[in-house]
Scaffold this motif. Structure first.
Motif, PDB file in Angstrom:
ATOM      1  N   GLN A 227       1.191  -1.018   0.064  1.00 18.28           N
ATOM      2  CA  GLN A 227      -0.333   0.103  -0.187  1.00 18.28           C
ATOM      3  C   GLN A 227       0.614   1.381   0.091  1.00 18.28           C
ATOM      4  O   GLN A 227       1.136   2.061   0.779  1.00 18.28           O
ATOM      5  CB  GLN A 227      -1.184  -0.111   1.071  1.00 18.28           C
ATOM      6  CG  GLN A 227      -1.614   0.735   1.604  1.00 18.28           C
ATOM      7  CD  GLN A 227      -2.808   0.874   2.382  1.00 18.28           C
ATOM      8  OE1 GLN A 227      -2.406   0.690   3.408  1.00 18.28           O
ATOM      9  NE2 GLN A 227      -4.667   0.922   2.442  1.00 18.28           N
TER      10      GLN A 227
ATOM     11  N   ARG B  69      -2.134   4.681  -3.647  1.00 19.35           N
ATOM     12  CA  ARG B  69      -3.057   3.688  -4.119  1.00 19.35           C
ATOM     13  C   ARG B  69      -3.238   4.188  -5.915  1.00 19.35           C
ATOM     14  O   ARG B  69      -4.172   4.333  -6.692  1.00 19.35           O
ATOM     15  CB  ARG B  69      -3.852   3.316  -3.498  1.00 19.35           C
ATOM     16  CG  ARG B  69      -4.181   2.436  -2.795  1.00 19.35           C
ATOM     17  CD  ARG B  69      -3.917   1.150  -3.093  1.00 19.35           C
ATOM     18  NE  ARG B  69      -3.457  -0.494  -2.554  1.00 19.35           N
ATOM     19  CZ  ARG B  69      -2.676  -1.245  -2.135  1.00 19.35           C
ATOM     20  NH1 ARG B  69      -1.586  -0.372  -2.810  1.00 19.35           N
ATOM     21  NH2 ARG B  69      -2.701  -2.297  -1.202  1.00 19.35           N
TER      22      ARG B  69
ATOM     23  N   ILE C 263      -1.730  -8.984   1.806  1.00 23.03           N
ATOM     24  CA  ILE C 263      -1.630  -9.270   3.133  1.00 23.03           C
ATOM     25  C   ILE C 263      -1.525 -10.924   3.495  1.00 23.03           C
ATOM     26  O   ILE C 263      -2.501 -11.694   2.647  1.00 23.03           O
ATOM     27  CB  ILE C 263      -2.843  -8.639   4.480  1.00 23.03           C
ATOM     28  CG1 ILE C 263      -2.434  -6.857   3.435  1.00 23.03           C
ATOM     29  CG2 ILE C 263      -2.468  -8.930   6.148  1.00 23.03           C
ATOM     30  CD1 ILE C 263      -3.328  -7.225   4.925  1.00 23.03           C
TER      31      ILE C 263
ATOM     32  N   THR D  56      -2.654 -14.198   5.485  1.00 22.81           N
ATOM     33  CA  THR D  56      -2.879 -13.983   7.180  1.00 22.81           C
ATOM     34  C   THR D  56      -2.199 -16.009   7.245  1.00 22.81           C
ATOM     35  O   THR D  56      -2.270 -16.657   6.208  1.00 22.81           O
ATOM     36  CB  THR D  56      -4.501 -14.145   7.164  1.00 22.81           C
ATOM     37  OG1 THR D  56      -5.023 -13.110   6.833  1.00 22.81           O
ATOM     38  CG2 THR D  56      -4.749 -15.045   8.278  1.00 22.81           C
TER      39      THR D  56
ATOM     40  N   ASP E 108     -11.881  -5.067  -1.322  1.00 18.55           N
ATOM     41  CA  ASP E 108     -12.679  -3.778  -0.942  1.00 18.55           C
ATOM     42  C   ASP E 108     -13.472  -3.378  -1.130  1.00 18.55           C
ATOM     43  O   ASP E 108     -14.164  -3.890  -2.792  1.00 18.55           O
ATOM     44  CB  ASP E 108     -11.880  -2.473  -1.810  1.00 18.55           C
ATOM     45  CG  ASP E 108     -12.079  -1.148  -1.496  1.00 18.55           C
ATOM     46  OD1 ASP E 108     -13.462  -0.634  -0.443  1.00 18.55           O
ATOM     47  OD2 ASP E 108     -11.900  -0.204  -1.980  1.00 18.55           O
TER      48      ASP E 108
HETATM   49  C1  FAD Z   1      -6.715  -8.339   9.050  1.00 15.61           C
HETATM   50  C2  FAD Z   1      -6.604  -8.686   7.402  1.00 15.61           C
HETATM   51  C3  FAD Z   1      -6.137 -10.144   7.061  1.00 15.61           C
HETATM   52  C4  FAD Z   1      -5.675 -10.134   5.386  1.00 15.61           C
HETATM   53  N1  FAD Z   1      -5.899 -11.168   5.118  1.00 15.61           N
HETATM   54  C5  FAD Z   1      -5.397 -11.060   3.749  1.00 15.61           C
HETATM   55  C6  FAD Z   1      -4.360 -13.307   3.233  1.00 15.61           C
HETATM   56  O1  FAD Z   1      -5.122 -13.678   3.766  1.00 15.61           O
HETATM   57  N2  FAD Z   1      -4.706 -12.318   1.517  1.00 15.61           N
HETATM   58  C7  FAD Z   1      -4.908 -12.012   0.923  1.00 15.61           C
HETATM   59  O2  FAD Z   1      -4.483 -12.213   0.045  1.00 15.61           O
HETATM   60  N3  FAD Z   1      -5.310 -10.597   1.162  1.00 15.61           N
HETATM   61  C8  FAD Z   1      -5.495 -10.545   2.799  1.00 15.61           C
HETATM   62  N4  FAD Z   1      -5.669  -9.410   2.895  1.00 15.61           N
HETATM   63  C9  FAD Z   1      -6.243  -8.166   1.879  1.00 15.61           C
HETATM   64  C10 FAD Z   1      -7.293  -7.804   1.492  1.00 15.61           C
HETATM   65  O3  FAD Z   1      -8.155  -8.401   0.705  1.00 15.61           O
HETATM   66  C11 FAD Z   1      -7.644  -5.599   1.391  1.00 15.61           C
HETATM   67  O4  FAD Z   1      -6.835  -5.415   2.993  1.00 15.61           O
HETATM   68  C12 FAD Z   1      -8.175  -5.859   0.650  1.00 15.61           C
HETATM   69  O5  FAD Z   1      -8.678  -6.111  -0.675  1.00 15.61           O
HETATM   70  C13 FAD Z   1      -8.171  -4.172   0.619  1.00 15.61           C
HETATM   71  O6  FAD Z   1      -7.082  -3.472  -0.024  1.00 15.61           O
HETATM   72  P1  FAD Z   1      -6.065  -2.413   0.829  1.00 15.61           P
HETATM   73  O7  FAD Z   1      -5.491  -2.889   2.124  1.00 15.61           O
HETATM   74  O8  FAD Z   1      -4.757  -2.765  -0.044  1.00 15.61           O
HETATM   75  O9  FAD Z   1      -6.592  -1.109   0.595  1.00 15.61           O
HETATM   76  P2  FAD Z   1      -6.721  -0.810  -0.439  1.00 15.61           P
HETATM   77  O10 FAD Z   1      -7.430  -1.251  -1.362  1.00 15.61           O
HETATM   78  O11 FAD Z   1      -5.885   0.529  -0.048  1.00 15.61           O
HETATM   79  O12 FAD Z   1      -7.579   0.827  -0.037  1.00 15.61           O
HETATM   80  C14 FAD Z   1      -8.046   1.524   1.204  1.00 15.61           C
HETATM   81  C15 FAD Z   1      -9.341   2.539   0.885  1.00 15.61           C
HETATM   82  O13 FAD Z   1      -8.414   3.514   0.006  1.00 15.61           O
HETATM   83  C16 FAD Z   1      -9.713   3.280  -1.297  1.00 15.61           C
HETATM   84  N5  FAD Z   1      -9.197   3.080  -2.589  1.00 15.61           N
HETATM   85  C17 FAD Z   1      -7.962   2.613  -3.363  1.00 15.61           C
HETATM   86  N6  FAD Z   1      -7.710   2.185  -3.912  1.00 15.61           N
HETATM   87  C18 FAD Z   1      -8.986   2.764  -5.017  1.00 15.61           C
HETATM   88  C19 FAD Z   1      -9.223   2.852  -6.236  1.00 15.61           C
HETATM   89  N7  FAD Z   1      -8.405   2.742  -7.191  1.00 15.61           N
HETATM   90  N8  FAD Z   1     -11.106   3.804  -6.235  1.00 15.61           N
HETATM   91  C20 FAD Z   1     -11.606   3.875  -5.151  1.00 15.61           C
HETATM   92  N9  FAD Z   1     -11.002   3.700  -3.604  1.00 15.61           N
HETATM   93  C21 FAD Z   1      -9.775   3.135  -3.628  1.00 15.61           C
HETATM   94  C22 FAD Z   1     -10.546   2.031  -0.469  1.00 15.61           C
HETATM   95  O14 FAD Z   1     -12.130   2.251  -0.784  1.00 15.61           O
HETATM   96  C23 FAD Z   1     -10.175   1.843   0.686  1.00 15.61           C
HETATM   97  O15 FAD Z   1     -11.268   2.597   1.375  1.00 15.61           O
HETATM   98  C24 FAD Z   1      -6.810  -9.001   4.689  1.00 15.61           C
HETATM   99  C25 FAD Z   1      -7.002  -7.970   5.192  1.00 15.61           C
HETATM  100  C26 FAD Z   1      -6.865  -7.370   6.455  1.00 15.61           C
HETATM  101  C27 FAD Z   1      -7.580  -6.103   6.742  1.00 15.61           C
END
Ligand code: FAD
Length: 481
Positions: free
Chosen positions: A153, A156, A188, A190, A450
Motif C-alpha cells: 500500500q 494507490r 497481506i 494471514t 475493498d
Molecule cells: C486482517 C486482514 C487480513 C487479510 N488477509 C489476507 C490474506 O490472507 N490474503 C490476501 O491476499 N489478502 C488479505 N487481506 C487483504 C485484503 O484483501 C485487502 O485488505 C483488501 O483487498 C483491501 O485492500 P487494501 O488493504 O490494500 O486497501 P486499499 O485498496 O489500499 O484501500 C484503502 C482505501 O482506499 C480506497 N481505494 C483504494 N484504491 C481505490 C481505487 N482505485 N478506487 C476507489 N477507492 C480506492 C478503498 O476504498 C479504501 O477505502 C487481509 C486484510 C486484512 C485487513
C-alpha cells in the motif's frame, strides 16, 4: 505413525525466515506468539486421523489409503459440495468461527484450478501438468496454504507506469533454466508464518506490457530470500483471561522477496496478463474458495449471537423490548447468511468441465453483507453488555484472594455465578476490545477485498435488464403514443 498435527508442527522447522520484533523466529511451535494457535491447528489436522471425526473433515482417498481434507475434494456430484461444506463447518465450529485462514480457503482455490485445468490449460500449455502435480502433492502431504494477492500500500493513486510502484510490486527480474527470480513485496498474508506455500498473483488489472508483473506462483515459505514480516502479535497465553487470543491468533504478515528463485514447476502462469486475469476470475476456483468463507462466516455470527444471548441473560436484560429487537437482529443476520449458503449449495450447477460449483451470486451477496453484518454484530454486543465489559477484575486470582467474598457478592449475575459472569464478559471483551478483536472487525470489513468495490462489482456484474425490463414494459403499456 506420527500424527498429522505433529507432522505439521515438525514441518515448520524448514529454514523459513519469520521476522517478529526484529528477531528471526526459529522455533515457531515453541514461541509464545504462535504456540497457542499452532496447538489449535495441530488438533484440527489430527481430526483427519480420528476414526470418529475423519468423515466430518475428510474423504477417503484410495490412491493413498488415507483421508484427505475435503477442501481437496473435486465436486463431481452435488453431494460433494455438501461434503466440502461439512468440513468447512467442522473446522469453523471447532474454532468458534474465529479462525478464517485454516488453509481450507487456499486449498479450495488450488482444487478449483485443478478441477478446471483443461479449460484453463487452453490459454497456457504448461498449466495443466503443473497444477496436476501440485494439487496431488498438496492434497497428499496436507499442505497448509494461504494467499498473498495485494500489492504493498504505497500510493494507490499510482499505477505500474510509475517506476516507484513497478519496482516495489512483485516482478520478475531474471529468467533462467531453473525458473524465474522475483523481487518486490506482497501483502497481506494471514497465517503466513506457519503456511507451507503462498498462492501469489496480482490484484491489478494488468496490461499486455506488464509482462514482468503478470504471474501466478506457488511459493514455498522457506524459499531462499523470502522474508515473512509479522505484525505485532496479539497472542495472550492467559487462557482464562483471553480465551480467543490464547488459541486463535492468526498472524498477518507482509512478504518481502529479495530475489527469490521460483522453480518453473511452481510458476503456474507467467508473462500473459490476460491469462493471469482469467485465472484470477476463474469462477470454479472462486466459487469453491469463497464458499468456505461464507460457511465460516455463519459460524462466527452464530458465536457472536450466542455471546450476546448469554450476556443479556447473565445481567437480566432479555425482558426489555429494545434488547429483544437487537438479539432478533443478530438472528436475522445469521439466518440470512445461512440461507445464502444453502441457496448457493442448492443452486449449485455443473460448469463446462462437468464440475459442480456452488452458485457464486449468493456467495458474493453473503460476502458483501458480511462486511456490514459483523461490525453491526459487534456493535450490538456492546449495546447489550454496556459497561460490563470493563467491570471485570484484572485477573481471576481475585476470586481466591483476600477480597474473594466481595468478588462473589458484587460480580454476581442475574442467572450465573460471579465467576462465570466474569469469565463470560472477559470472553466477550476478547472479541470486542482486545487487539485480536479489533483485528477481526478490520478483517471482516476487508478480507474479501475493498467492500466499496465489491458492492459495486455486484451491480456491474448483474443482469440489469432482468430488473429494468419490467419498468420499460410498464411505461410502454401506459404511453399513449
Ligand atoms: C486482517 C486482514 C487480513 C487479510 N488477509 C489476507 C490474506 O490472507 N490474503 C490476501 O491476499 N489478502 C488479505 N487481506 C487483504 C485484503 O484483501 C485487502 O485488505 C483488501 O483487498 C483491501 O485492500 P487494501 O488493504 O490494500 O486497501 P486499499 O485498496 O489500499 O484501500 C484503502 C482505501 O482506499 C480506497 N481505494 C483504494 N484504491 C481505490 C481505487 N482505485 N478506487 C476507489 N477507492 C480506492 C478503498 O476504498 C479504501 O477505502 C487481509 C486484510 C486484512 C485487513
Amino acid at each position: 505413525m506420527t500424527k498429522r498435527g505433529d507432522k505439521f508442527l515438525n514441518s515448520l522447522k524448514d529454514g523459513r525466515k519469520v521476522w517478529l520484533e526484529g528477531q528471526a523466529v526459529d522455533d515457531l511451535p515453541g514461541h509464545p506468539a504462535f504456540q497457542g494457535t499452532l496447538k489449535t491447528i495441530s488438533a484440527l489436522f489430527d481430526l483427519l486421523d480420528d476414526p470418529h471425526r475423519q468423515d466430518e473433515v475428510g474423504y477417503f482417498l484410495p490412491s493413498t489409503g488415507r483421508y484427505a481434507h475435503s477442501s481437496f475434494l473435486v465436486p463431481n456430484a452435488q453431494e460433494d459440495i455438501l461434503t466440502r461444506s461439512k468440513a468447512f463447518t467442522c473446522w469453523a465450529k471447532e474454532t468458534n468461527g474465529i479462525m478464517s485462514r485454516l488453509s481450507d480457503y487456499g486449498r479450495s482455490m488450488i482444487t478449483g484450478w485443478y478441477a478446471d485445468r483443461e479449460e484453463i490449460g487452453k490459454r497456457d500449455q504448461g498449466f495443466q501438468a503443473k497444477i496436476e502435480k501440485y494439487y496431488e502433492s498438496a492434497r497428499d502431504n496436507d499442505l497448509f496454504l494461504t494467499t498473498a494477492i495485494l500489492d504493498p500500500q504505497i500510493d494507490r493513486s499510482r499505477e505500474l507506469s510509475d517506476e516507484r510502484i513497478a519496482e516495489r510490486f512483485l516482478h520478475v527480474v531474471k529468467e533462467s533454466s531453473e525458473g524465474i527470480i522475483v523481487r518486490g513485496a506482497k501483502m497481506i498474508a494471514t497465517g503466513a508464518p506457519y503456511t507451507h506455500d503462498f498462492i501469489i498473483f496480482s490484484f491489478l488489472q494488468l496490461k499486455k506490457e506488464n509482462k514482468e508483473h503478470s504471474h501466478v506462483l506457488v511459493v514455498p515459505a522457506n524459499s531462499k530470500g523470502l522474508h515473512i514480516v509479522c505484525r505485532e502479535s496479539f497472542a495472550d497465553s492467559r487462557d482464562e483471561e483471553h480465551i480467543l487470543s490464547s488459541r486463535y491468533e492468526e498472524m498477518d504478515a507482509v512478504l518481502f522477496f529479495d530475489d527469490v528463485l521460483i522453480p518453473w514447476e511452481r510458476v503456474l502462469l507467467y508473462g500473459d496478463s490476460e491469462s493471469v486475469l482469467s485465472l484470477r476470475n476463474n469462477k470454479t476456483a472462486n466459487s469453491l474458495a469463497f464458499h468456505q468463507t461464507v460457511v465460516r462466516s455463519v459460524a462466527k455470527l452464530e458465536f457472536v449471537t450466542g455471546l450476546a444471548f448469554a450476556i443479556s441473560e447473565s445481567i437480566g436484560v432479555t425482558g426489555y423490548l429494545h434488547i429483544q429487537e437487537k438479539l432478533g437482529e443478530l438472528l436475522t443476520q445469521v439466518e440470512t447468511m445461512r440461507a445464502l449458503v444453502i441457496a448457493s449449495e442448492t443452486k449449485a450447477a455443473q460448469n463446462t468441465s462437468g464440475v459442480w460449483v456452488p452458485e457464486i451470486s449468493f456467495i458474493d451477496t453473503a460476502r458483501n453483507i458480511g462486511t456490514k453484518a459483523y461490525p453491526r454484530a459487534i456493535e450490538i454486543l456492546q449495546q447489550v453488555g454496556g459497561g460490563g465489559f470493563v467491570q471485570t477484575p484484572s485477573g481471576m486470582e481475585d476470586f481466591y484472594g483476600p477480597i474473594s467474598k466481595f468478588m462473589h457478592l458484587y460480580f454476581e449475575g442475574a442467572s450465573v455465578s460471579a465467576e462465570k459472569k466474569v469469565k463470560l464478559f472477559k470472553l466477550a471483551w476478547d472479541l470486542i476490545g482486545s487487539p485480536l478483536g479489533s483485528r477481526h472487525e478490520l478483517y471482516e470489513r476487508f478480507y474479501a477485498g475493498d467492500p466499496v468495490r465489491s458492492y459495486a462489482n455486484q451491480y456491474l456484474n448483474a443482469n440489469k435488464s432482468s430488473y429494468t425490463d419490467q419498468i420499460w414494459k410498464l411505461l410502454q403499456e401506459t404511453s399513449k403514443g
